[in-house]
Design a protein around this motif. Structure first.
Motif, PDB file in Angstrom:
ATOM      1  N   VAL A  39       0.833  -1.204   0.000  1.00 45.02           N
ATOM      2  CA  VAL A  39       0.000   0.000   0.000  1.00 45.02           C
ATOM      3  C   VAL A  39       0.872   1.260   0.000  1.00 45.02           C
ATOM      4  O   VAL A  39       0.614   2.206  -0.751  1.00 45.02           O
ATOM      5  N   VAL A  40       1.918   1.261   0.823  1.00 43.25           N
ATOM      6  CA  VAL A  40       2.792   2.426   0.919  1.00 43.25           C
ATOM      7  C   VAL A  40       3.556   2.638  -0.390  1.00 43.25           C
ATOM      8  O   VAL A  40       3.677   3.768  -0.877  1.00 43.25           O
ATOM      9  N   VAL A  41       4.059   1.552  -0.973  1.00 41.92           N
ATOM     10  CA  VAL A  41       4.786   1.659  -2.250  1.00 41.92           C
ATOM     11  C   VAL A  41       3.856   2.156  -3.351  1.00 41.92           C
ATOM     12  O   VAL A  41       4.226   3.016  -4.160  1.00 41.92           O
ATOM     13  N   GLY A  42       2.633   1.636  -3.367  1.00 45.01           N
ATOM     14  CA  GLY A  42       1.698   2.018  -4.422  1.00 45.01           C
ATOM     15  C   GLY A  42       1.182   3.439  -4.293  1.00 45.01           C
ATOM     16  O   GLY A  42       1.166   4.204  -5.268  1.00 45.01           O
ATOM     17  N   PHE A  43       0.744   3.797  -3.084  1.00 48.36           N
ATOM     18  CA  PHE A  43       0.113   5.098  -2.890  1.00 48.36           C
ATOM     19  C   PHE A  43       1.033   6.145  -2.279  1.00 48.36           C
ATOM     20  O   PHE A  43       0.621   7.298  -2.109  1.00 48.36           O
ATOM     21  N   GLY A  44       2.272   5.750  -1.935  1.00 44.14           N
ATOM     22  CA  GLY A  44       3.197   6.686  -1.308  1.00 44.14           C
ATOM     23  C   GLY A  44       3.397   7.977  -2.077  1.00 44.14           C
ATOM     24  O   GLY A  44       3.175   9.073  -1.538  1.00 44.14           O
ATOM     25  N   PRO A  45       3.808   7.913  -3.348  1.00 46.34           N
ATOM     26  CA  PRO A  45       4.124   9.145  -4.086  1.00 46.34           C
ATOM     27  C   PRO A  45       2.943  10.094  -4.247  1.00 46.34           C
ATOM     28  O   PRO A  45       3.110  11.314  -4.181  1.00 46.34           O
ATOM     29  N   THR A  46       1.748   9.558  -4.464  1.00 43.94           N
ATOM     30  CA  THR A  46       0.599  10.420  -4.767  1.00 43.94           C
ATOM     31  C   THR A  46      -0.322  10.681  -3.584  1.00 43.94           C
ATOM     32  O   THR A  46      -1.193  11.547  -3.669  1.00 43.94           O
ATOM     33  N   TYR A  47      -0.116   9.942  -2.474  1.00 43.93           N
ATOM     34  CA  TYR A  47      -1.041  10.100  -1.349  1.00 43.93           C
ATOM     35  C   TYR A  47      -0.311  10.336  -0.025  1.00 43.93           C
ATOM     36  O   TYR A  47      -0.373  11.432   0.547  1.00 43.93           O
ATOM     37  N   TYR A  48       0.415   9.353   0.477  1.00 42.00           N
ATOM     38  CA  TYR A  48       1.037   9.478   1.796  1.00 42.00           C
ATOM     39  C   TYR A  48       2.125  10.557   1.816  1.00 42.00           C
ATOM     40  O   TYR A  48       2.139  11.421   2.695  1.00 42.00           O
ATOM     41  N   LEU A  49       3.035  10.516   0.846  1.00 38.42           N
ATOM     42  CA  LEU A  49       4.113  11.505   0.813  1.00 38.42           C
ATOM     43  C   LEU A  49       3.625  12.873   0.365  1.00 38.42           C
ATOM     44  O   LEU A  49       4.325  13.876   0.543  1.00 38.42           O
ATOM     45  N   ALA A  50       2.422  12.909  -0.179  1.00 37.45           N
ATOM     46  CA  ALA A  50       1.832  14.187  -0.593  1.00 37.45           C
ATOM     47  C   ALA A  50       1.006  14.817   0.525  1.00 37.45           C
ATOM     48  O   ALA A  50       0.320  15.818   0.301  1.00 37.45           O
ATOM     49  N   GLY A  51       1.056  14.215   1.712  1.00 36.46           N
ATOM     50  CA  GLY A  51       0.350  14.799   2.851  1.00 36.46           C
ATOM     51  C   GLY A  51      -1.042  14.272   3.085  1.00 36.46           C
ATOM     52  O   GLY A  51      -1.822  14.890   3.822  1.00 36.46           O
ATOM     53  N   MET A  52      -1.392  13.137   2.489  1.00 32.98           N
ATOM     54  CA  MET A  52      -2.703  12.502   2.648  1.00 32.98           C
ATOM     55  C   MET A  52      -3.830  13.479   2.329  1.00 32.98           C
ATOM     56  O   MET A  52      -4.186  13.658   1.181  1.00 32.98           O
ATOM     57  N   PHE A  53      -4.404  14.152   3.336  1.00 32.96           N
ATOM     58  CA  PHE A  53      -5.545  15.028   3.060  1.00 32.96           C
ATOM     59  C   PHE A  53      -5.137  16.299   2.325  1.00 32.96           C
ATOM     60  O   PHE A  53      -5.992  17.048   1.859  1.00 32.96           O
ATOM     61  N   ASN A  54      -3.852  16.540   2.216  1.00 26.68           N
ATOM     62  CA  ASN A  54      -3.370  17.652   1.388  1.00 26.68           C
ATOM     63  C   ASN A  54      -3.025  17.191  -0.026  1.00 26.68           C
ATOM     64  O   ASN A  54      -2.669  18.011  -0.876  1.00 26.68           O
ATOM     65  N   ALA A  55      -3.109  15.894  -0.248  1.00 28.00           N
ATOM     66  CA  ALA A  55      -2.800  15.352  -1.574  1.00 28.00           C
ATOM     67  C   ALA A  55      -3.822  15.872  -2.597  1.00 28.00           C
ATOM     68  O   ALA A  55      -5.002  16.037  -2.283  1.00 28.00           O
ATOM     69  N   PRO A  56      -3.368  16.123  -3.813  1.00 27.20           N
ATOM     70  CA  PRO A  56      -4.271  16.676  -4.840  1.00 27.20           C
ATOM     71  C   PRO A  56      -5.189  15.610  -5.443  1.00 27.20           C
ATOM     72  O   PRO A  56      -5.072  15.242  -6.613  1.00 27.20           O
ATOM     73  N   LEU A  57      -6.124  15.126  -4.648  1.00 27.14           N
ATOM     74  CA  LEU A  57      -7.070  14.133  -5.134  1.00 27.14           C
ATOM     75  C   LEU A  57      -8.281  14.826  -5.739  1.00 27.14           C
ATOM     76  O   LEU A  57      -8.605  15.966  -5.380  1.00 27.14           O
ATOM     77  N   PRO A  58      -9.001  14.163  -6.636  1.00 30.75           N
ATOM     78  CA  PRO A  58     -10.066  14.826  -7.401  1.00 30.75           C
ATOM     79  C   PRO A  58     -11.322  15.194  -6.615  1.00 30.75           C
ATOM     80  O   PRO A  58     -12.090  16.052  -7.051  1.00 30.75           O
ATOM     81  N   SER A  59     -11.587  14.541  -5.472  1.00 37.99           N
ATOM     82  CA  SER A  59     -12.817  14.857  -4.733  1.00 37.99           C
ATOM     83  C   SER A  59     -12.667  14.454  -3.269  1.00 37.99           C
ATOM     84  O   SER A  59     -11.776  13.683  -2.900  1.00 37.99           O
ATOM     85  N   ARG A  60     -13.567  14.974  -2.431  1.00 43.87           N
ATOM     86  CA  ARG A  60     -13.520  14.685  -1.001  1.00 43.87           C
ATOM     87  C   ARG A  60     -13.760  13.205  -0.712  1.00 43.87           C
ATOM     88  O   ARG A  60     -13.151  12.629   0.193  1.00 43.87           O
ATOM     89  N   ILE A  61     -14.631  12.571  -1.486  1.00 37.61           N
ATOM     90  CA  ILE A  61     -14.950  11.160  -1.225  1.00 37.61           C
ATOM     91  C   ILE A  61     -13.721  10.275  -1.452  1.00 37.61           C
ATOM     92  O   ILE A  61     -13.555   9.250  -0.771  1.00 37.61           O
ATOM     93  N   ILE A  62     -12.841  10.679  -2.345  1.00 37.21           N
ATOM     94  CA  ILE A  62     -11.611   9.912  -2.581  1.00 37.21           C
ATOM     95  C   ILE A  62     -10.685  10.034  -1.375  1.00 37.21           C
ATOM     96  O   ILE A  62     -10.018   9.064  -0.982  1.00 37.21           O
ATOM     97  N   HIS A  63     -10.673  11.208  -0.738  1.00 37.00           N
ATOM     98  CA  HIS A  63      -9.890  11.394   0.483  1.00 37.00           C
ATOM     99  C   HIS A  63     -10.416  10.479   1.596  1.00 37.00           C
ATOM    100  O   HIS A  63      -9.638   9.824   2.303  1.00 37.00           O
ATOM    101  N   ILE A  64     -11.733  10.447   1.746  1.00 33.24           N
ATOM    102  CA  ILE A  64     -12.350   9.600   2.776  1.00 33.24           C
ATOM    103  C   ILE A  64     -12.067   8.132   2.482  1.00 33.24           C
ATOM    104  O   ILE A  64     -11.747   7.346   3.382  1.00 33.24           O
ATOM    105  N   HIS A  65     -12.188   7.773   1.227  1.00 36.46           N
ATOM    106  CA  HIS A  65     -11.906   6.409   0.777  1.00 36.46           C
ATOM    107  C   HIS A  65     -10.478   6.004   1.153  1.00 36.46           C
ATOM    108  O   HIS A  65     -10.242   4.926   1.727  1.00 36.46           O
ATOM    109  N   GLY A  66      -9.514   6.864   0.864  1.00 40.38           N
ATOM    110  CA  GLY A  66      -8.115   6.567   1.176  1.00 40.38           C
ATOM    111  C   GLY A  66      -7.871   6.435   2.666  1.00 40.38           C
ATOM    112  O   GLY A  66      -7.132   5.550   3.110  1.00 40.38           O
ATOM    113  N   ALA A  67      -8.515   7.290   3.462  1.00 37.53           N
ATOM    114  CA  ALA A  67      -8.336   7.243   4.909  1.00 37.53           C
ATOM    115  C   ALA A  67      -8.909   5.957   5.500  1.00 37.53           C
ATOM    116  O   ALA A  67      -8.271   5.308   6.342  1.00 37.53           O
ATOM    117  N   LEU A  68     -10.094   5.569   5.070  1.00 37.46           N
ATOM    118  CA  LEU A  68     -10.733   4.364   5.595  1.00 37.46           C
ATOM    119  C   LEU A  68      -9.946   3.111   5.241  1.00 37.46           C
ATOM    120  O   LEU A  68      -9.738   2.231   6.096  1.00 37.46           O
TER     121      LEU A  68
END
Length: 251
Positions: A39-68
Motif C-alpha cells: 500500500v505504501v509503495v503504491g500510494f506513497g508518491p501520490t497520497y502518503y508523501l503528498a500529505g494525505m488530506f493535502n494530496a491533490p485528489l479529485p474529490s472529497r470522497i476519494i480522500h475519505i476512501h483513502g483514509a478508511l
C-alpha cells in the motif's frame, strides 16, 4: 439424541491442538506488514508523501476512501499483534469496530467508484463504463468475505484466513500503482500479481497443517471466480447500459 456443550477450556484446547497453529502469528503478522508495504509503495508518491488530506485528489470522497482503507490495513496489523500478545479480549472488542469499518469501506468504495464514473475517468486504455465493474466487484468480494469472516469469528483458523483473502482482494489498486511497466495502471495485471499472496497462504497451509484449509479453498475460489467473470461481463452492452444509467443518475 444427546448433545454435549464443550466448555471454554475444551474449545481452547482443541484450537491449540491444530497442527502448525503456533506459527500462525508469525505468518499472519508478517504478511500484514507486507500488505502495508504494498500500500505504501503504491500510494506513497501520490497520497502518503503528498500529505494525505493535502494530496491533490479529485474529490472529497476519494480522500475519505483513502483514509478508511488505510485504517483497515493498520487495524489488521494491530489485530494480529494483539492476538500474538494474547490480548484476545481487546482483539474481540476491536473486531466489532473492524466490522463497522468494513461496512463503511464498502459504501464509500462504491461511492468513490461512482464518483470516478461521473467524472468519466479510467486508467489509460480502459473504457470508463467497463472499468466501473472493477471497483464495484472489489467491494462485493470484500463485503461478502468480511461477512463470512464475522460469522466465523469463533473459529480463529478460518476467520484469519478469510480476513487475509478479503484484504488481499483490495490490494489491486495499490499494486496497479507500482512503478513497473507491466503493473502500472493495469488492473488485470495487478490482479494476477495479487495472487502471490494467495499462493503464500496456500504454501503456508500445506507446510503448517499439511493440507489447504477449507477457508483458504472456498474464499480463494470465490475471489478468483468473481475477478475472472467480471471482465467479460464488463464488456457487455448490458453492463455499459447499466453504468451509463448510474452515471446519469449520479450527476
Amino acid at each position: 439424541m444427546a448433545t454435549t456443550v464443550a466448555g471454554p477450556r475444551a474449545v481452547a484446547k482443541t484450537i491449540t491442538a491444530v497442527p502448525g497453529r503456533r506459527f500462525d502469528h508469525y505468518f499472519f503478522s508478517g504478511t500484514s506488514w507486507l500488505m502495508l508495504l504494498c500500500v505504501v509503495v503504491g500510494f506513497g508518491p501520490t497520497y502518503y508523501l503528498a500529505g494525505m488530506f493535502n494530496a491533490p485528489l479529485p474529490s472529497r470522497i476519494i480522500h475519505i476512501h483513502g483514509a478508511l482503507f488505510s485504517c483497515w490495513i493498520l487495524l489488521m496489523i494491530a489485530q494480529n499483534s494483539l492476538a500474538w500478545a494474547g490480548r484476545v479480549d481487546i482483539h474481540r472488542k476491536l473486531g466489532l469496530t473492524g466490522f463497522v469499518l468494513a461496512c463503511l469501506m464498502v459504501v464509500v468504495g462504491w461511492t468513490a467508484a461512482t464518483d470516478r464514473l461521473v467524472r468519466g475517468t479510467a486508467p489509460a486504455g480502459f473504457d470508463t463504463y467497463f472499468f466501473y465493474i472493477v471497483p464495484m466487484t472489489d467491494m462485493v468480494i470484500f463485503g461478502t468475505l468480511i461477512f463470512f469472516a464475522f460469522r466465523a469469528r469463533r473459529d480463529p483458523t478460518a476467520h484469519k484466513r478469510i480476513i487475509y483473502i478479503a484484504t488481499m482482494g483490495i490490494l489491486i489498486a495499490a499494486i496497479a500503482r507500482f512503478r513497473s511497466g507491466w503493473l502500472l495502471h493495469n488492473a488485470p495485471h495487478a490482479q494476477i500479481a495479487s495472487y502471490a499472496f494467495l499462493l503464500l497462504l496456500i504454501a503456508y497451509d500445506l507446510w503448517s497443517i499439511h493440507k489447504i484449509h477449507r477457508a483458504t479453498l472456498w474464499a480463494g475460489a470465490f475471489l478468483i471466480f468473481v475477478q475472472q467473470i467480471r471482465l467479460p461481463i464488463g464488456r457487455t452492452a448490458a453492463w455499459h447500459a447499466f453504468a451509463a444509467w448510474v452515471q446519469s443518475v449520479a450527476r
